[in-house]
Design a protein around this motif. Structure first.
Motif, PDB file in Angstrom:
ATOM      1  N   THR A  33      -5.760 -28.634 -45.159  1.00 36.17           N
ATOM      2  CA  THR A  33      -4.520 -29.009 -44.952  1.00 36.17           C
ATOM      3  C   THR A  33      -4.172 -30.335 -45.837  1.00 36.17           C
ATOM      4  OG1 THR A  33      -5.231 -30.195 -43.304  1.00 36.17           O
ATOM      5  CG2 THR A  33      -4.892 -28.090 -42.482  1.00 36.17           C
ATOM      6  N   ASN A  71     -10.848 -24.746 -39.885  1.00 32.78           N
ATOM      7  CA  ASN A  71      -9.432 -24.520 -40.626  1.00 32.78           C
ATOM      8  C   ASN A  71      -9.390 -25.551 -41.919  1.00 32.78           C
ATOM      9  OD1 ASN A  71      -6.794 -23.148 -40.711  1.00 32.78           O
ATOM     10  ND2 ASN A  71      -5.964 -24.949 -39.950  1.00 32.78           N
ATOM     11  N   SER A  73      -8.825 -28.710 -41.534  1.00 32.14           N
ATOM     12  CA  SER A  73      -7.977 -29.577 -41.103  1.00 32.14           C
ATOM     13  C   SER A  73      -8.137 -31.027 -40.910  1.00 32.14           C
ATOM     14  CB  SER A  73      -6.990 -29.196 -39.796  1.00 32.14           C
ATOM     15  OG  SER A  73      -8.090 -29.257 -39.019  1.00 32.14           O
ATOM     16  N   LEU A 110      -6.787 -20.245 -34.429  1.00 31.19           N
ATOM     17  CA  LEU A 110      -6.015 -21.702 -34.544  1.00 31.19           C
ATOM     18  C   LEU A 110      -5.682 -22.115 -33.222  1.00 31.19           C
ATOM     19  CD1 LEU A 110      -3.583 -20.999 -37.509  1.00 31.19           C
ATOM     20  CD2 LEU A 110      -5.751 -22.181 -37.460  1.00 31.19           C
ATOM     21  N   LYS A 112      -3.196 -23.695 -31.875  1.00 30.17           N
ATOM     22  CA  LYS A 112      -1.899 -23.467 -31.480  1.00 30.17           C
ATOM     23  C   LYS A 112      -1.746 -21.992 -30.773  1.00 30.17           C
ATOM     24  CE  LYS A 112       0.150 -22.243 -36.079  1.00 30.17           C
ATOM     25  NZ  LYS A 112       0.347 -20.760 -35.753  1.00 30.17           N
ATOM     26  N   GLY A 131      -0.492 -28.745 -30.801  1.00 36.52           N
ATOM     27  CA  GLY A 131       0.028 -29.167 -32.347  1.00 36.52           C
ATOM     28  C   GLY A 131      -1.269 -29.660 -33.229  1.00 36.52           C
ATOM     29  N   PRO A 133      -3.651 -29.146 -35.791  1.00 37.58           N
ATOM     30  CA  PRO A 133      -3.862 -28.168 -36.974  1.00 37.58           C
ATOM     31  C   PRO A 133      -5.213 -27.593 -37.351  1.00 37.58           C
ATOM     32  CG  PRO A 133      -3.533 -30.207 -37.760  1.00 37.58           C
ATOM     33  CD  PRO A 133      -3.506 -30.519 -36.111  1.00 37.58           C
ATOM     34  N   THR A 214       5.112 -31.382 -28.132  1.00 42.21           N
ATOM     35  CA  THR A 214       5.627 -30.727 -29.634  1.00 42.21           C
ATOM     36  C   THR A 214       6.776 -31.571 -30.119  1.00 42.21           C
ATOM     37  OG1 THR A 214       4.959 -28.561 -29.243  1.00 42.21           O
ATOM     38  CG2 THR A 214       6.711 -28.834 -31.181  1.00 42.21           C
ATOM     39  N   LEU A 223       4.284 -34.335 -40.145  1.00 41.91           N
ATOM     40  CA  LEU A 223       4.027 -32.866 -40.289  1.00 41.91           C
ATOM     41  C   LEU A 223       4.479 -32.124 -41.404  1.00 41.91           C
ATOM     42  CD1 LEU A 223       4.361 -32.013 -36.470  1.00 41.91           C
ATOM     43  CD2 LEU A 223       2.326 -32.869 -37.832  1.00 41.91           C
TER      44      LEU A 223
END
Length: 307
Positions: A33, A71, A73, A110, A112, A131, A133, A214, A223
């Motif tokens: 990310t 991920n 992140s 993920l 989310k 939220g 990531p 969020t 973000l």
């Protein structure tokens, strides 16, 4: 091909994996990310636990260095990349299913999406994750948390694979979940599947809470720019972002790396940042905060690979 990766290892992997699951000299900036990082000698995406077993057995057989990723992140891959094999649990291993009040998710799912699945089934306890990531595997690895919620409150069982390809099942008590810590940071096993125990709730209330979190996240966090999330761990009795802000460091840049002007707790890639830029900026922030407040900030971001 990088000389560290034996062509026989690659051939053995390709006997049971698709071409797109085995990438050579792959830039890690495409898989984190932060959008930063040199090449991985060999990047592999398993699609299930059986493939993970075979991959890890081959890695051991060929005596190759191994790095496990979710991920991407919460990490910074250094500019010369990662030697050996990187196994990344991503979209091919992201199944999610609901059984009563339990959700069973592949390590690459993920957060989310897992949070959305919980909401759709009227299950509460995972709203905080809407939220974040990262993947559910990464959330267990780091005991990810936000808004007074954390993974240790919901993770009930984890199935992982060791270097010999054996599957181990870890109960809630065996996960050793603490502040940004789990047993997997020391045992080296690959998290493959996570079972979450949630509680029945009202879907409207759950979705209202998700909408609130969020909105709060979008209004306060950068973000819109590549980052690895919160850069520093929370020092006892303080908030890292507040200390950095009070030191007057919002907007401080080194090369393409910047202390976010929106939230001082985030270092962002403002455009073309190298890992060296980020590391040098982190060191400068640590130095100035220590000088002004006497507090030593510790990075939350994991740093991998060669400088």
């Amino acid at each position: 091909m990088n000389t560290l990766i034996d062509k026989n290892f690659v051939a053995a992997c390709r006997e049971f994996l698709q071409a797109e699951q085995v990438l050579l000299d792959e830039p890690m900036r495409l898989h984190t990310t932060f959008e930063i990082g040199g090449p991985a000698d060999c990047l592999i995406f398993p699609a299930n636990m059986a493939e993970t077993q075979r991959i890890l057995k081959l890695v051991k057989e060929y005596k190759l260095p191994l790095t496990l990723l979710g991920n991407g992140s919460n990490m910074l891959v250094r500019d010369k990349g990662i030697r050996g094999v990187v196994v990344k649990f991503a979209e091919p291993m992201s199944s999610i299913r609901c059984e009563g009040t339990r959700i069973i998710a592949g390590a690459g799912a993920l957060l989310k999406d897992v949070s959305e699945c919980a909401a759709a089934h009227g299950l509460t306890g995972l709203e905080y994750a809407c939220g974040i990531p990262g993947s559910i595997g990464g959330a267990v690895f780091m005991n990810a948390g936000a808004y007074d919620g954390e993974t240790k409150n919901v993770a009930d069982c984890v199935r992982a694979v060791d270097a010999e390809g054996n599957i181990h099942e870890f109960s809630k008590d065996e996960l050793e979940l603490g502040y940004r810590h789990s047993v997997f940071q020391t045992n080296g096993e690959a998290i493959c599947e996570v079972e979450l125990q949630l509680q029945p709730g009202d879907e409207q209330e759950i979705r209202a809470k998700i909408a609130d979190y969020t909105q709060r996240r979008e209004s306060k966090q950068p973000l819109e720019m590549p980052s690895a999330g919160s850069t520093f761990k929370r020092p006892e009795g303080y908030f890292a972002g507040t200390l950095i802000d009070q030191t007057g460091l919002k907007g401080l840049t080194v090369g393409g790396a910047q202390v976010s002007t929106k939230h001082a707790g985030f270092v962002v890639n403002a455009g073309g940042a190298t890992a060296a830029d980020v590391v040098n900026l982190i060191h400068e922030v640590q130095r100035r905060v220590k000088e002004k407040h006497g507090v030593e900030l510790q990075p939350e971001v994991r740093m991998l690979g060669e400088e």
